[in-house]
Design an enzyme around this catalytic site. Structure first.
Site, PDB file in Angstrom:
ATOM      1  CE  LYS A 113      -4.455  -1.505   1.854  1.00  0.00           C
ATOM      2  NZ  LYS A 113      -5.390  -1.178   2.814  1.00  0.00           N
ATOM      3  CE  LYS A 195      -5.954  -8.763  -1.877  1.00  0.00           C
ATOM      4  NZ  LYS A 195      -5.985  -8.132  -0.942  1.00  0.00           N
ATOM      5  CE  LYS A 198     -13.510  -3.512  -2.016  1.00  0.00           C
ATOM      6  NZ  LYS A 198     -14.236  -3.595  -0.738  1.00  0.00           N
TER       7      LYS A 198
HETATM    8  P1  TYM Z   1     -10.529  -6.331   3.527  1.00  0.00           P
HETATM    9  O1  TYM Z   1     -11.597  -5.260   3.792  1.00  0.00           O
HETATM   10  O2  TYM Z   1      -9.500  -5.911   2.700  1.00  0.00           O
HETATM   11  O3  TYM Z   1     -11.346  -7.665   3.171  1.00  0.00           O
HETATM   12  C1  TYM Z   1     -12.500  -8.310   3.825  1.00  0.00           C
HETATM   13  C2  TYM Z   1     -12.322  -9.889   3.813  1.00  0.00           C
HETATM   14  O4  TYM Z   1     -12.066 -10.137   2.609  1.00  0.00           O
HETATM   15  C3  TYM Z   1     -10.927 -10.987   2.474  1.00  0.00           C
HETATM   16  N1  TYM Z   1     -10.500 -10.896   0.861  1.00  0.00           N
HETATM   17  C4  TYM Z   1     -10.258 -12.057   0.145  1.00  0.00           C
HETATM   18  N2  TYM Z   1     -10.409 -13.541   0.327  1.00  0.00           N
HETATM   19  C5  TYM Z   1     -10.229 -14.294  -0.596  1.00  0.00           C
HETATM   20  N3  TYM Z   1      -9.606 -13.665  -1.982  1.00  0.00           N
HETATM   21  C6  TYM Z   1      -9.564 -12.318  -2.152  1.00  0.00           C
HETATM   22  N4  TYM Z   1      -9.223 -11.864  -3.480  1.00  0.00           N
HETATM   23  C7  TYM Z   1      -9.953 -11.374  -0.980  1.00  0.00           C
HETATM   24  N5  TYM Z   1      -9.797 -10.271  -0.896  1.00  0.00           N
HETATM   25  C8  TYM Z   1     -10.200  -9.669   0.322  1.00  0.00           C
HETATM   26  C9  TYM Z   1     -10.073 -10.620   3.364  1.00  0.00           C
HETATM   27  O5  TYM Z   1      -9.058 -11.453   3.574  1.00  0.00           O
HETATM   28  C10 TYM Z   1     -10.944 -10.332   4.459  1.00  0.00           C
HETATM   29  O6  TYM Z   1     -11.145 -11.305   5.380  1.00  0.00           O
HETATM   30  N6  TYM Z   1      -7.722  -5.439   7.756  1.00  0.00           N
HETATM   31  C11 TYM Z   1      -8.938  -6.308   7.064  1.00  0.00           C
HETATM   32  C12 TYM Z   1     -10.307  -5.977   7.811  1.00  0.00           C
HETATM   33  C13 TYM Z   1     -10.178  -6.008   9.426  1.00  0.00           C
HETATM   34  C14 TYM Z   1     -10.219  -7.075  10.055  1.00  0.00           C
HETATM   35  C15 TYM Z   1     -10.218  -6.774  11.442  1.00  0.00           C
HETATM   36  C16 TYM Z   1     -10.494  -8.516   9.681  1.00  0.00           C
HETATM   37  C17 TYM Z   1     -10.163  -5.047  10.216  1.00  0.00           C
HETATM   38  N7  TYM Z   1     -10.220  -5.523  11.738  1.00  0.00           N
HETATM   39  C18 TYM Z   1     -10.276  -7.665  12.368  1.00  0.00           C
HETATM   40  C19 TYM Z   1     -10.676  -9.540  10.840  1.00  0.00           C
HETATM   41  C20 TYM Z   1     -10.549  -9.062  12.119  1.00  0.00           C
HETATM   42  C21 TYM Z   1      -8.981  -5.958   5.428  1.00  0.00           C
HETATM   43  O7  TYM Z   1      -8.785  -4.768   5.268  1.00  0.00           O
HETATM   44  O8  TYM Z   1      -9.908  -6.674   4.923  1.00  0.00           O
END
Ligand code: TYM
Length: 331
Positions: A113, A195, A198
């Site tokens: 990032k 991966k 978005k």
């Molecule tokens: P975020 O918002 O990027 O993504 C949300 C969830 O989607 C999963 N994910 C994927 N899984 C499979 N293939 C993909 N291409 C893919 N893209 C995204 C992510 O692994 C995630 O589970 N930091 C986290 C949000 C967060 C969080 C937390 C999660 C904040 N606090 C506490 C768990 C516990 C995030 O940015 O996810």
């Protein structure tokens, strides 16, 4: 024995991708029957990259409604918006003081990032995983259902919990990742070694779960595959492997079953079938979202109640953390 506690969160950056859905959100609903579940729209995390305020507000509400449309039941689970619950930011500070600069520097998501947002490498982006640890530890969650890309952050959360417990005495549960066997990393449709995300500049790389049927089918038809013609899961066939993973996770069919189903057929037929199946699978979610998002009063009631429950739950744990580090107890 008490049910184990699940915690997870998702960023409100527009509608969810098929990766978010298959890798995480889709599994959250079914977990509600077996576990106590707490889910959260993480708007505090979202501002680590530049956001337009009005858009962030809309995206946060959309994400909340979309989680409900994906099967999170606010009667069974606690569903809330992160910025409504102040314990997250409070615990974040305490945990930040037990997290080393070196550990945070090793986070691959920070490295990625900070390259992508080179004009805004702010300290929030750097300490993002500490806030994520606070989200989880404020509830003493046992299990955290996420996609593979969050595994490194979760390992850090475990280390932070263990370190705090050693230094100040047992308080935090050391959380375990809960990662799906199939679909934990859904890949880009255009560059299947990357991966699905978005933030991809090519709109054909990523399926959004509110895309309409024609758009979904068109994107799958354009998916990058290989020069062979056999639908089978094999090393090196990244594009086909990804489509098979998506198809398998939506239909429940094994890779062998999929190979038999498409034996003698070309990639064109396979891509069309994946597109149609995914679009049909997502249609009820889109309809439910359209219905819920009209009803702002109901959403408000749900997120207000969710925040109250989350605040009450986490306050007990965070107050103990305050006490353990040596802050004077409030009357
Ligand atoms: P975020 O918002 O990027 O993504 C949300 C969830 O989607 C999963 N994910 C994927 N899984 C499979 N293939 C993909 N291409 C893919 N893209 C995204 C992510 O692994 C995630 O589970 N930091 C986290 C949000 C967060 C969080 C937390 C999660 C904040 N606090 C506490 C768990 C516990 C995030 O940015 O996810």
């Amino acid at each position: 024995m008490d049910k184990k506690l699940i915690f997870s969160g998702i960023q409100p950056t527009g509608t969810f991708t098929l990766g978010n859905y298959i890798g995480a959100v889709r599994n959250w609903g079914p977990l509600q029957d077996e576990y106590n579940c707490i889910y959260c729209v993480v708007d505090l995390h979202a501002i680590t990259v530049k956001q337009e305020p009005a858009k962030l507000r809309k995206n946060t509400l959309d994400a909340y409604a979309l989680l409900m449309a994906c099967g999170i039941d606010t009667e069974k689970s606690i569903l809330f918006i992160q910025s409504h619950v102040k314990t997250h930011a409070e615990l974040n500070w305490i945990l930040g003081c037990s997290t080393q600069f070196g550990e945070l520097s090793r986070m691959t998501q920070f490295k990625d990032k900070s390259k992508r947002h080179a004009d805004d490498v702010n300290s929030g982006l750097f300490t993002y995983p500490v806030l994520m640890a606070a989200d989880i530890l404020a509830y003493n969650a046992d299990l955290v259902p996420v996609g593979v890309d969050q595994k490194q952050h979760l390992e850090l959360a475990r280390n932070i919990a263990q370190r705090f417990n050693q230094r100040y005495g047992e308080l935090f549960t050391v959380p375990e990742p809960y990662i799906a066997e199939i679909g934990a990393k859904v890949m880009s449709l255009q560059e299947p070694t990357k991966k699905m995300s978005k933030s991809d500049e090519n709109p054909n790389a990523c399926i959004l779960i509110l895309d309409d049927k024609d758009t979904i089918i068109r994107k799958f038809k354009r998916a990058v595959t290989d020069s062979e013609a056999e639908v089978c899961y094999r090393e090196g066939k990244d594009g086909i492997n990804n489509l098979m993973t998506i198809y398998s996770s939506v239909t429940g069919k094994s890779f062998d079953e999929i190979t038999s189903e498409f034996a003698g057929k070309g990639y064109g037929d396979f891509k069309l079938a994946v597109g149609e199946t995914v679009a049909d699978h997502l249609a009820p979610i889109r309809n439910e979202f359209d219905r819920l998002i009209q009803d702002k009063a109901y959403l408000k009631k749900c997120y207000t109640e969710g925040a109250e429950k989350a605040q009450r739950y986490s306050q007990r744990i965070v107050s103990k953390a305050f006490h353990k580090v040596g802050f004077v107890d409030k009357a």
